[in-house]
Design a protein around this motif. Structure first.
Motif, PDB file in Angstrom:
ATOM      1  N   PHE A   1       0.756  -1.510   0.042  1.00 31.59           N
ATOM      2  CA  PHE A   1      -0.263  -0.288   0.043  1.00 31.59           C
ATOM      3  C   PHE A   1       0.670   1.221  -0.074  1.00 31.59           C
ATOM      4  CE2 PHE A   1      -1.831   3.603   2.410  1.00 31.59           C
ATOM      5  CZ  PHE A   1      -3.462   3.920   1.336  1.00 31.59           C
ATOM      6  N   ALA A   2       1.967   1.312   1.033  1.00 26.61           N
ATOM      7  CA  ALA A   2       2.607   2.630   0.968  1.00 26.61           C
ATOM      8  C   ALA A   2       3.332   2.700  -0.599  1.00 26.61           C
ATOM      9  CB  ALA A   2       3.618   2.224   2.219  1.00 26.61           C
ATOM     10  N   LEU A   3       3.997   1.330  -1.410  1.00 29.84           N
ATOM     11  CA  LEU A   3       4.390   1.755  -2.349  1.00 29.84           C
ATOM     12  C   LEU A   3       3.560   1.999  -3.148  1.00 29.84           C
ATOM     13  CD1 LEU A   3       6.984   0.519  -3.635  1.00 29.84           C
ATOM     14  CD2 LEU A   3       5.737  -1.486  -4.311  1.00 29.84           C
ATOM     15  N   ILE A   4       2.695   1.775  -3.437  1.00 30.60           N
ATOM     16  CA  ILE A   4       1.609   2.573  -4.013  1.00 30.60           C
ATOM     17  C   ILE A   4       1.399   4.185  -4.329  1.00 30.60           C
ATOM     18  CG2 ILE A   4      -0.608   2.898  -5.160  1.00 30.60           C
ATOM     19  CD1 ILE A   4       0.172  -0.114  -6.198  1.00 30.60           C
ATOM     20  N   VAL A   5       1.152   4.211  -2.512  1.00 28.28           N
ATOM     21  CA  VAL A   5       0.454   6.126  -2.616  1.00 28.28           C
ATOM     22  C   VAL A   5       1.763   6.349  -3.319  1.00 28.28           C
ATOM     23  CG1 VAL A   5       0.896   7.656  -1.262  1.00 28.28           C
ATOM     24  CG2 VAL A   5      -0.618   5.803  -1.092  1.00 28.28           C
ATOM     25  N   VAL A   6       3.447   6.052  -2.624  1.00 25.72           N
ATOM     26  CA  VAL A   6       4.709   6.670  -3.588  1.00 25.72           C
ATOM     27  C   VAL A   6       4.718   6.518  -4.590  1.00 25.72           C
ATOM     28  CG1 VAL A   6       7.608   6.403  -3.190  1.00 25.72           C
ATOM     29  CG2 VAL A   6       5.653   5.831  -1.111  1.00 25.72           C
ATOM     30  N   VAL A   7       4.204   5.898  -5.671  1.00 23.74           N
ATOM     31  CA  VAL A   7       4.604   5.558  -7.189  1.00 23.74           C
ATOM     32  C   VAL A   7       3.864   6.290  -7.968  1.00 23.74           C
ATOM     33  CG1 VAL A   7       4.285   4.267  -9.295  1.00 23.74           C
ATOM     34  CG2 VAL A   7       5.301   3.585  -6.715  1.00 23.74           C
ATOM     35  N   VAL A   8       2.195   6.362  -6.345  1.00 24.38           N
ATOM     36  CA  VAL A   8       1.337   7.586  -7.599  1.00 24.38           C
ATOM     37  C   VAL A   8       1.265   8.929  -7.438  1.00 24.38           C
ATOM     38  CG1 VAL A   8      -0.630   8.664  -7.802  1.00 24.38           C
ATOM     39  CG2 VAL A   8      -0.541   5.311  -7.063  1.00 24.38           C
ATOM     40  N   PHE A   9       2.010   9.044  -6.112  1.00 21.74           N
ATOM     41  CA  PHE A   9       2.114  10.218  -5.733  1.00 21.74           C
ATOM     42  C   PHE A   9       2.909  11.069  -7.068  1.00 21.74           C
ATOM     43  CE2 PHE A   9      -0.321  10.572  -2.122  1.00 21.74           C
ATOM     44  CZ  PHE A   9      -1.299  11.109  -2.482  1.00 21.74           C
ATOM     45  N   SER A  10       4.182   9.851  -6.588  1.00 20.98           N
ATOM     46  CA  SER A  10       5.267  10.335  -7.865  1.00 20.98           C
ATOM     47  C   SER A  10       5.066  10.318  -9.454  1.00 20.98           C
ATOM     48  CB  SER A  10       6.837   9.031  -7.536  1.00 20.98           C
ATOM     49  OG  SER A  10       6.293   8.568  -8.813  1.00 20.98           O
ATOM     50  N   PHE A  11       4.090  10.357  -9.580  1.00 21.12           N
ATOM     51  CA  PHE A  11       2.929  10.584 -11.110  1.00 21.12           C
ATOM     52  C   PHE A  11       2.904  11.944 -11.042  1.00 21.12           C
ATOM     53  CE2 PHE A  11       2.132   5.957 -11.858  1.00 21.12           C
ATOM     54  CZ  PHE A  11       3.797   5.674 -12.084  1.00 21.12           C
ATOM     55  N   ALA A  12       1.766  12.541  -9.865  1.00 21.01           N
ATOM     56  CA  ALA A  12       1.589  13.307  -9.442  1.00 21.01           C
ATOM     57  C   ALA A  12       2.097  14.848  -9.059  1.00 21.01           C
ATOM     58  CB  ALA A  12       0.503  12.848  -8.554  1.00 21.01           C
ATOM     59  N   PHE A  13       3.452  14.636  -8.969  1.00 23.87           N
ATOM     60  CA  PHE A  13       4.158  15.970  -8.384  1.00 23.87           C
ATOM     61  C   PHE A  13       5.578  15.553  -9.336  1.00 23.87           C
ATOM     62  CE2 PHE A  13       2.071  14.995  -4.830  1.00 23.87           C
ATOM     63  CZ  PHE A  13       1.344  15.793  -4.615  1.00 23.87           C
ATOM     64  N   GLU A  14       6.212  16.974  -9.553  1.00 27.74           N
ATOM     65  CA  GLU A  14       6.680  17.875 -10.909  1.00 27.74           C
ATOM     66  C   GLU A  14       8.362  16.898  -9.315  1.00 27.74           C
ATOM     67  OE1 GLU A  14       7.971  17.704 -13.525  1.00 27.74           O
ATOM     68  OE2 GLU A  14       5.311  17.810 -14.181  1.00 27.74           O
ATOM     69  N   ARG A  15       9.345  16.105  -9.577  1.00 19.90           N
ATOM     70  CA  ARG A  15      10.404  16.787  -9.441  1.00 19.90           C
ATOM     71  C   ARG A  15      11.110  17.454  -8.250  1.00 19.90           C
ATOM     72  NH1 ARG A  15      14.627  11.980 -10.583  1.00 19.90           N
ATOM     73  NH2 ARG A  15      13.652  10.110 -10.067  1.00 19.90           N
ATOM     74  N   GLU A  16      10.907  19.010  -9.057  1.00 21.64           N
ATOM     75  CA  GLU A  16      11.584  19.707  -8.193  1.00 21.64           C
ATOM     76  C   GLU A  16      10.877  20.410  -7.471  1.00 21.64           C
ATOM     77  OE1 GLU A  16      11.059  19.275 -11.562  1.00 21.64           O
ATOM     78  OE2 GLU A  16      13.676  18.603 -11.591  1.00 21.64           O
ATOM     79  N   ASP A  17       9.877  20.720  -8.159  1.00 26.06           N
ATOM     80  CA  ASP A  17       8.936  21.152  -6.394  1.00 26.06           C
ATOM     81  C   ASP A  17       8.072  20.336  -6.048  1.00 26.06           C
ATOM     82  OD1 ASP A  17       6.942  19.805  -7.538  1.00 26.06           O
ATOM     83  OD2 ASP A  17       5.489  21.790  -8.655  1.00 26.06           O
ATOM     84  N   SER A  18       8.004  19.526  -5.485  1.00 29.63           N
ATOM     85  CA  SER A  18       7.941  18.373  -4.864  1.00 29.63           C
ATOM     86  C   SER A  18       8.333  18.251  -3.396  1.00 29.63           C
ATOM     87  CB  SER A  18       8.195  17.164  -5.140  1.00 29.63           C
ATOM     88  OG  SER A  18       9.667  16.556  -5.214  1.00 29.63           O
ATOM     89  N   ARG A  19       9.436  19.314  -3.117  1.00 32.83           N
ATOM     90  CA  ARG A  19      10.810  18.737  -1.835  1.00 32.83           C
ATOM     91  C   ARG A  19       8.891  19.860  -0.864  1.00 32.83           C
ATOM     92  NH1 ARG A  19      15.210  18.275   0.970  1.00 32.83           N
ATOM     93  NH2 ARG A  19      16.396  18.224  -1.397  1.00 32.83           N
TER      94      ARG A  19
ATOM     95  N   PHE B   1       2.565   6.746   5.449  1.00 27.17           N
ATOM     96  CA  PHE B   1       2.603   5.697   6.529  1.00 27.17           C
ATOM     97  C   PHE B   1       1.280   6.207   7.206  1.00 27.17           C
ATOM     98  CE2 PHE B   1       7.181   7.278   6.700  1.00 27.17           C
ATOM     99  CZ  PHE B   1       7.500   6.106   6.465  1.00 27.17           C
ATOM    100  N   LEU B   2       0.108   6.970   7.474  1.00 26.83           N
ATOM    101  CA  LEU B   2      -0.342   7.440   8.856  1.00 26.83           C
ATOM    102  C   LEU B   2      -1.358   6.082   7.841  1.00 26.83           C
ATOM    103  CD1 LEU B   2      -2.765   8.779  10.352  1.00 26.83           C
ATOM    104  CD2 LEU B   2      -3.233   9.896   8.578  1.00 26.83           C
ATOM    105  N   PHE B   3      -2.257   5.852   6.652  1.00 27.54           N
ATOM    106  CA  PHE B   3      -2.973   5.310   5.846  1.00 27.54           C
ATOM    107  C   PHE B   3      -2.531   3.486   6.004  1.00 27.54           C
ATOM    108  CE2 PHE B   3      -4.931   8.812   4.324  1.00 27.54           C
ATOM    109  CZ  PHE B   3      -5.905   9.069   4.252  1.00 27.54           C
ATOM    110  N   SER B   4      -1.830   3.473   6.142  1.00 26.32           N
ATOM    111  CA  SER B   4      -0.865   2.124   6.172  1.00 26.32           C
ATOM    112  C   SER B   4      -0.399   1.715   7.796  1.00 26.32           C
ATOM    113  CB  SER B   4       0.618   1.639   5.804  1.00 26.32           C
ATOM    114  OG  SER B   4       1.715   2.697   5.460  1.00 26.32           O
ATOM    115  N   THR B   5      -0.346   2.675   8.621  1.00 30.11           N
ATOM    116  CA  THR B   5      -0.861   2.310  10.262  1.00 30.11           C
ATOM    117  C   THR B   5      -1.776   1.521   9.974  1.00 30.11           C
ATOM    118  OG1 THR B   5       1.284   3.574  10.698  1.00 30.11           O
ATOM    119  CG2 THR B   5      -0.604   3.056  12.310  1.00 30.11           C
TER     120      THR B   5
END
Lengths: 232, 284
Positions: free
Chosen positions: A41-59, A70-74
């Motif tokens: 689940f956490a992996l999916i969240v990371v991957v899906v959001f990485s599509f949604a945000f540009e690398r430069e402005d993700s910080r 973490f919250l939802f996998s908890t």
């Protein structure tokens, strides 16, 4: 109350808690069903959001993103940790057992804490890979924020999972109860993490706030757990 | 008898509220920078005071229930949580209406005061959901435990204005910085709304006791809320750029009283239903 001597019932509070921890971890090690689904689940969240945000402005949004994962996998892990005890009436066995209920609670919390911390350790490299992430602030602060935040989530979560397991719509109740209660903690975890990652501002206020939150709510959980376990 | 006393108190509340509202709308001096829109404060602040007070009573009643297991305390806790949510909704609706005029935005997502008040509302809504979805005898115990947790967050909400950077005006009552007439009228309104909340709680409490007696745990939710929620987004998107300031004031008052009257109507319909049910079971 006099503690009756018998196999598995001798020993101090710490020993009883440890028995619970080791039992939970052993169960999880053999089945790995919670850990795998949580991880995925956490992996999916990371991957899906990485599509949604540009690398430069993700910080600036990284703090929020990390904690959403973490919250939802908890929440997933916590629901399972008590649902497992419902089978074969294990929970009822706990209620008639002379062992203090707080030892059971502490055991559950520590077991869940270890599980979530492991998940976070495994997820950290993924965040680095997908978002090209590095910390501008000192790393130890990030570790402290994460540990305190995880404890705040796990201690409240274990308590409210025990509460929601007693209601009619079991798994659905946990997020409804847990999320509003932990909003102050989530706010300061997210702010603190973002502050360390982006290096603007010191997270000291957030650390103090989180520590206070952990102390207050851990105390409340311990005081009320027996009442909730025996509610009928 | 009880009913007579109730109606006498209701009449008193109506007069008191009318007097307070008249004072707030007509007598109170107009604020320098915000103009007439500032008069929303005379419904916003009292509603907040009442909500906090009711949540505190809920906390005390829950502790008392865990200690003595008295059904009265449980009924009181259920009552105060529900009425508290109604007043808190008024706070959360009149606040943004004022903010749209004063700040130019409905909601400021990084303002701790706003977030924490919303969080409080969410907490007590989850409390009500919890009461509704737990089974049989465990409801009261679980709800009491949850109420204690919810109240632990209240000091954070209360202190948010002082601890964190926020746009929300800090509490100014009894400080020399405001016109004494404003402070005076604010106190009148606070008292009036406190009486009003006592009245509603009384009404609601009697119902809860009746409900306990006939053991009708499953209580219907207001269906009208769904329609209201569907209409609400339309209002937010339809706001034109230039609105006369006074219309914000009217919107605030209308929203507040809409909620209060709507809740009262909801209680009336519930009472009628309960009476019918009580007559069928033969209890009451």
């Amino acid at each position: 109350m006099k503690v009756h001597e018998g196999p598995g019932m001798t020993g101090s509070f710490a020993k009883l808690a440890w028995i619970n921890v080791s039992k939970d971890l052993r169960l999880e090690w053999r089945s790995r069903d919670v850990f795998n689904s949580m991880m995925f689940f956490a992996l999916i969240v990371v991957v899906v959001f990485s599509f949604a945000f540009e690398r430069e402005d993700s910080r600036p949004v990284m703090g929020g993103l990390i904690w959403i994962a973490f919250l939802f996998s908890t929440t997933m892990a916590l629901n399972q940790s008590w649902a497992r005890e419902l089978r074969n009436g294990v929970l009822d066995a706990y209620r008639v057992s002379p062992a203090p209920a707080e030892a059971l609670f502490l055991g559950k919390v520590i077991g869940n804490f270890i599980l979530i911390t492991l998940l976070e350790c495994l997820m950290a490299p993924l965040f680095v890979v997908f978002y090209n992430l590095s910390s501008v602030g000192p790393l130890w602060q990030l570790v402290v924020v994460t540990l305190l935040g995880t404890w705040a989530l796990v201690v409240n979560g274990t308590f409210f999972a025990a509460m929601s397991i007693r209601t009619r719509n079991r798994e659905l109740m946990l997020p409804l109860l847990l999320l509003p209660i932990s909003i102050p903690a989530v706010l300061s975890m997210v702010t603190g993490t973002t502050q360390v990652l982006s290096g603007d501002g010191s997270p000291n206020v957030q650390l103090k706030f989180l520590a206070g939150f952990c102390v207050i709510f851990t105390t409340a959980c311990f005081l009320l757990f027996e009442t909730v376990l025996n509610a009928e | 008898m009880k009913t007579k006393l109730f109606f006498a108190f209701a009449a008193f509340c109506c007069l008191f509220l009318a007097y307070g509202t008249y004072q707030g709308l007509v007598v109170a001096p107009t604020e320098e920078t915000m103009g007439d829109v500032q008069r929303i404060f005379y419904v916003h602040v009292p509603a907040a005071t009442v909500a906090f007070t009711l949540f505190f009573v809920n906390f005390l009643a829950s502790i008392y229930y865990l200690w003595k297991r008295s059904p009265q305390a449980d009924a009181l806790a259920a009552t105060t949580a529900e009425v508290g949510v109604v007043f808190c909704s008024v706070v959360l609706i009149t606040g943004p209406i004022w903010a749209r005029y004063a700040w130019g935005v409905w909601w400021s997502p990084w303002d701790m005061r706003l977030n924490t008040t919303l969080m409080l509302w969410l907490l007590y809504v989850s409390y009500l959901v919890m009461r509704r979805s737990s089974t049989g005898g465990s409801t009261s115990v679980l709800a009491s435990a949850l109420a204690i947790f919810a109240f632990l967050d209240v000091p954070i909400v209360y202190m948010a204005n002082r601890w964190f950077r926020t746009h929300h005006p800090p509490p100014m009552l009894f400080t020399p910085r405001i016109d004494p007439r404003m402070g005076h009228i604010m106190s009148i309104n606070m008292l009036a709304f406190l009486c009003f909340s006592v009245l509603i709680c009384w009404f609601r409490y009697e119902m809860e006791r009746t409900a306990q007696k006939i053991n009708a745990g499953h209580i219907q939710r207001a269906a009208g809320g769904a329609v209201g929620m569907m209409l609400l987004p339309a209002v937010f998107f339809a706001t034109p750029g230039h609105v006369a300031p006074i219309s914000y004031l009217w919107a605030g008052y209308l929203a507040a009283w809409g909620i209060y009257v709507g809740y009262l109507l909801f209680l009336m319909s519930k009472l009628a239903k309960l009476k019918k049910e009580a007559a069928e079971v033969g209890a009451g």
